[in-house]
Motif scaffolding. Structure first.
Motif, PDB file in Angstrom:
ATOM      1  N   GLU A 128      43.556  29.254 -65.426  1.00  0.00           N
ATOM      2  CA  GLU A 128      43.249  30.031 -64.804  1.00  0.00           C
ATOM      3  C   GLU A 128      42.095  30.639 -63.991  1.00  0.00           C
ATOM      4  O   GLU A 128      42.161  30.332 -62.864  1.00  0.00           O
ATOM      5  CB  GLU A 128      44.509  31.281 -65.120  1.00  0.00           C
ATOM      6  CG  GLU A 128      45.582  30.896 -65.108  1.00  0.00           C
ATOM      7  CD  GLU A 128      46.754  32.166 -65.180  1.00  0.00           C
ATOM      8  OE1 GLU A 128      46.687  32.913 -64.414  1.00  0.00           O
ATOM      9  OE2 GLU A 128      47.714  31.903 -65.832  1.00  0.00           O
ATOM     10  N   GLY A 129      41.308  29.975 -64.777  1.00  0.00           N
ATOM     11  CA  GLY A 129      40.189  30.132 -63.474  1.00  0.00           C
ATOM     12  C   GLY A 129      39.437  31.154 -64.017  1.00  0.00           C
ATOM     13  O   GLY A 129      38.498  31.695 -62.733  1.00  0.00           O
ATOM     14  N   ASN A 130      39.940  32.359 -64.984  1.00  0.00           N
ATOM     15  CA  ASN A 130      39.630  33.884 -65.039  1.00  0.00           C
ATOM     16  C   ASN A 130      37.672  33.753 -65.586  1.00  0.00           C
ATOM     17  O   ASN A 130      37.704  32.365 -66.543  1.00  0.00           O
ATOM     18  CB  ASN A 130      40.059  34.245 -65.360  1.00  0.00           C
ATOM     19  CG  ASN A 130      42.249  34.337 -65.331  1.00  0.00           C
ATOM     20  OD1 ASN A 130      41.582  34.786 -63.608  1.00  0.00           O
ATOM     21  ND2 ASN A 130      42.659  34.945 -65.466  1.00  0.00           N
ATOM     22  N   GLU A 131      37.249  34.846 -65.812  1.00  0.00           N
ATOM     23  CA  GLU A 131      35.409  34.492 -66.577  1.00  0.00           C
ATOM     24  C   GLU A 131      35.698  34.522 -68.092  1.00  0.00           C
ATOM     25  O   GLU A 131      36.767  35.185 -68.143  1.00  0.00           O
ATOM     26  CB  GLU A 131      35.064  35.955 -64.998  1.00  0.00           C
ATOM     27  CG  GLU A 131      33.774  36.168 -66.115  1.00  0.00           C
ATOM     28  CD  GLU A 131      33.271  37.010 -65.507  1.00  0.00           C
ATOM     29  OE1 GLU A 131      31.903  37.502 -65.962  1.00  0.00           O
ATOM     30  OE2 GLU A 131      33.984  37.408 -64.536  1.00  0.00           O
ATOM     31  N   VAL A 132      34.684  33.977 -68.323  1.00  0.00           N
ATOM     32  CA  VAL A 132      34.781  33.800 -69.707  1.00  0.00           C
ATOM     33  C   VAL A 132      33.683  34.250 -69.958  1.00  0.00           C
ATOM     34  O   VAL A 132      32.789  34.198 -69.196  1.00  0.00           O
ATOM     35  CB  VAL A 132      35.244  32.811 -70.272  1.00  0.00           C
ATOM     36  CG1 VAL A 132      36.469  32.506 -70.708  1.00  0.00           C
ATOM     37  CG2 VAL A 132      34.736  31.729 -69.887  1.00  0.00           C
ATOM     38  N   THR A 133      32.978  35.081 -71.077  1.00  0.00           N
ATOM     39  CA  THR A 133      31.623  34.669 -71.669  1.00  0.00           C
ATOM     40  C   THR A 133      31.315  34.454 -72.833  1.00  0.00           C
ATOM     41  O   THR A 133      32.570  34.120 -73.471  1.00  0.00           O
ATOM     42  CB  THR A 133      31.190  36.351 -71.805  1.00  0.00           C
ATOM     43  OG1 THR A 133      29.993  36.834 -71.474  1.00  0.00           O
ATOM     44  CG2 THR A 133      31.729  37.751 -71.784  1.00  0.00           C
ATOM     45  N   TYR A 182      45.151  40.723 -62.858  1.00  0.00           N
ATOM     46  CA  TYR A 182      45.204  42.249 -62.087  1.00  0.00           C
ATOM     47  C   TYR A 182      44.551  43.132 -62.722  1.00  0.00           C
ATOM     48  O   TYR A 182      43.465  44.068 -61.549  1.00  0.00           O
ATOM     49  CB  TYR A 182      46.577  41.780 -61.607  1.00  0.00           C
ATOM     50  CG  TYR A 182      47.010  42.831 -60.602  1.00  0.00           C
ATOM     51  CD1 TYR A 182      46.722  42.262 -59.401  1.00  0.00           C
ATOM     52  CD2 TYR A 182      47.001  43.931 -60.771  1.00  0.00           C
ATOM     53  CE1 TYR A 182      47.339  43.606 -58.328  1.00  0.00           C
ATOM     54  CE2 TYR A 182      47.614  45.017 -59.745  1.00  0.00           C
ATOM     55  CZ  TYR A 182      47.687  44.711 -58.318  1.00  0.00           C
ATOM     56  OH  TYR A 182      48.034  45.913 -57.692  1.00  0.00           O
ATOM     57  N   ASP A 183      44.778  43.737 -63.591  1.00  0.00           N
ATOM     58  CA  ASP A 183      44.786  45.546 -63.947  1.00  0.00           C
ATOM     59  C   ASP A 183      43.392  44.770 -63.573  1.00  0.00           C
ATOM     60  O   ASP A 183      42.429  45.953 -63.414  1.00  0.00           O
ATOM     61  CB  ASP A 183      45.492  45.760 -65.144  1.00  0.00           C
ATOM     62  CG  ASP A 183      47.064  45.816 -64.938  1.00  0.00           C
ATOM     63  OD1 ASP A 183      47.652  46.484 -63.774  1.00  0.00           O
ATOM     64  OD2 ASP A 183      47.419  46.081 -66.039  1.00  0.00           O
ATOM     65  N   ARG A 184      42.380  43.645 -64.506  1.00  0.00           N
ATOM     66  CA  ARG A 184      41.514  44.498 -64.906  1.00  0.00           C
ATOM     67  C   ARG A 184      40.326  44.478 -63.563  1.00  0.00           C
ATOM     68  O   ARG A 184      39.172  44.737 -63.478  1.00  0.00           O
ATOM     69  CB  ARG A 184      40.363  43.006 -65.876  1.00  0.00           C
ATOM     70  CG  ARG A 184      41.374  43.268 -67.475  1.00  0.00           C
ATOM     71  CD  ARG A 184      40.811  42.624 -68.336  1.00  0.00           C
ATOM     72  NE  ARG A 184      39.542  42.200 -68.124  1.00  0.00           N
ATOM     73  CZ  ARG A 184      39.300  42.877 -69.499  1.00  0.00           C
ATOM     74  NH1 ARG A 184      39.357  44.020 -70.099  1.00  0.00           N
ATOM     75  NH2 ARG A 184      37.773  42.584 -69.707  1.00  0.00           N
ATOM     76  N   THR A 215      53.058  40.071 -72.144  1.00  0.00           N
ATOM     77  CA  THR A 215      52.533  40.533 -71.108  1.00  0.00           C
ATOM     78  C   THR A 215      51.856  38.902 -70.783  1.00  0.00           C
ATOM     79  O   THR A 215      51.807  38.253 -71.744  1.00  0.00           O
ATOM     80  CB  THR A 215      51.136  41.913 -70.781  1.00  0.00           C
ATOM     81  OG1 THR A 215      50.866  41.289 -69.006  1.00  0.00           O
ATOM     82  CG2 THR A 215      49.840  41.309 -70.967  1.00  0.00           C
ATOM     83  N   ASP A 216      51.379  38.643 -69.012  1.00  0.00           N
ATOM     84  CA  ASP A 216      50.738  37.899 -69.111  1.00  0.00           C
ATOM     85  C   ASP A 216      49.446  37.403 -69.000  1.00  0.00           C
ATOM     86  O   ASP A 216      48.934  39.491 -68.621  1.00  0.00           O
ATOM     87  CB  ASP A 216      51.638  36.515 -68.920  1.00  0.00           C
ATOM     88  CG  ASP A 216      51.792  36.975 -66.871  1.00  0.00           C
ATOM     89  OD1 ASP A 216      50.715  37.873 -66.230  1.00  0.00           O
ATOM     90  OD2 ASP A 216      52.389  36.931 -66.160  1.00  0.00           O
ATOM     91  N   VAL A 217      48.473  36.292 -68.758  1.00  0.00           N
ATOM     92  CA  VAL A 217      47.378  36.185 -68.500  1.00  0.00           C
ATOM     93  C   VAL A 217      47.446  37.112 -67.115  1.00  0.00           C
ATOM     94  O   VAL A 217      46.336  37.499 -66.306  1.00  0.00           O
ATOM     95  CB  VAL A 217      46.724  34.626 -67.640  1.00  0.00           C
ATOM     96  CG1 VAL A 217      45.506  35.008 -67.405  1.00  0.00           C
ATOM     97  CG2 VAL A 217      46.885  34.311 -69.874  1.00  0.00           C
ATOM     98  N   LEU A 243      41.793  48.682 -63.639  1.00  0.00           N
ATOM     99  CA  LEU A 243      43.301  49.149 -64.629  1.00  0.00           C
ATOM    100  C   LEU A 243      43.082  49.111 -65.907  1.00  0.00           C
ATOM    101  O   LEU A 243      43.644  48.306 -65.926  1.00  0.00           O
ATOM    102  CB  LEU A 243      44.284  49.054 -63.923  1.00  0.00           C
ATOM    103  CG  LEU A 243      44.614  49.108 -62.389  1.00  0.00           C
ATOM    104  CD1 LEU A 243      46.643  48.320 -61.658  1.00  0.00           C
ATOM    105  CD2 LEU A 243      45.247  51.008 -62.032  1.00  0.00           C
ATOM    106  N   ASP A 244      42.389  49.888 -66.793  1.00  0.00           N
ATOM    107  CA  ASP A 244      41.849  49.297 -68.396  1.00  0.00           C
ATOM    108  C   ASP A 244      42.616  50.187 -68.877  1.00  0.00           C
ATOM    109  O   ASP A 244      41.859  50.492 -69.693  1.00  0.00           O
ATOM    110  CB  ASP A 244      40.301  48.988 -68.520  1.00  0.00           C
ATOM    111  CG  ASP A 244      39.563  50.467 -67.873  1.00  0.00           C
ATOM    112  OD1 ASP A 244      39.958  51.162 -66.880  1.00  0.00           O
ATOM    113  OD2 ASP A 244      38.518  50.496 -67.807  1.00  0.00           O
TER     114      ASP A 244
END
Length: 145
Positions: A129-134, A40-42, A33-35, A46-47
């Motif tokens: 891709e600018g997605n959230e991290v913690t 999108y699912d998260r 799958t890809d990032v 859709l988890d």
């Protein structure tokens, strides 16, 4: 004057039949799958899969995808996976395209009977891709290990 006949390196080996090509790419999609798809699912709740960061505990502590659990690929065993649900697909990720930790993790998990997909691009492309991290360092953490 001698004329050389050119030879196509692309077509030297004939392309497979459309049926074989389709089967090949469907098999790839069954294992990868890809990032963008994970994000999108998260984002849409859709988890139905478990997201596992197979990098070291230190790398995970510093920066990881929210909701991912840490299970370093070298520590995957029957004992360390005993609490994982066998009826849910696992998505594994590591540093990025130059890292084979997710591949190793997927191989070990599948050998234990889990359905697994590798997230192409790893944390590197998740962040690009600018997605959230913690984590303790978040976006200022190293991009590679």
């Amino acid at each position: 004057m001698t004329t050389q006949s050119l030879h196509s390196l692309v077509l030297e080996t004939p392309a497979a039949s459309p049926t074989d090509i389709h089967r090949h790419y469907m098999n790839k999609l069954a294992m990868e799958t890809d990032v963008a798809d994970v994000h999108y699912d998260r984002q849409h709740g859709l988890d139905d899969f478990v997201l596992i960061d197979v990098r070291s505990s230190k790398a995970y502590e510093e920066c990881h995808i929210p909701g991912a659990i840490n299970l370093p690929s070298g520590q995957i065993s029957e004992e360390t996976t005993a609490a994982l649900a066998t009826d849910r697909t696992i998505v594994v990720y590591c540093w990025g395209p130059a890292c084979n930790g997710a591949t190793k993790g997927a191989a070990r998990l599948s050998a234990l009977g889990f359905r697994v997909k590798e997230m192409l691009g790893g944390i590197e492309y998740w962040r690009k891709e600018g997605n959230e991290v913690t984590g303790t360092l978040g976006h200022s953490a190293n991009m590679v290990g």
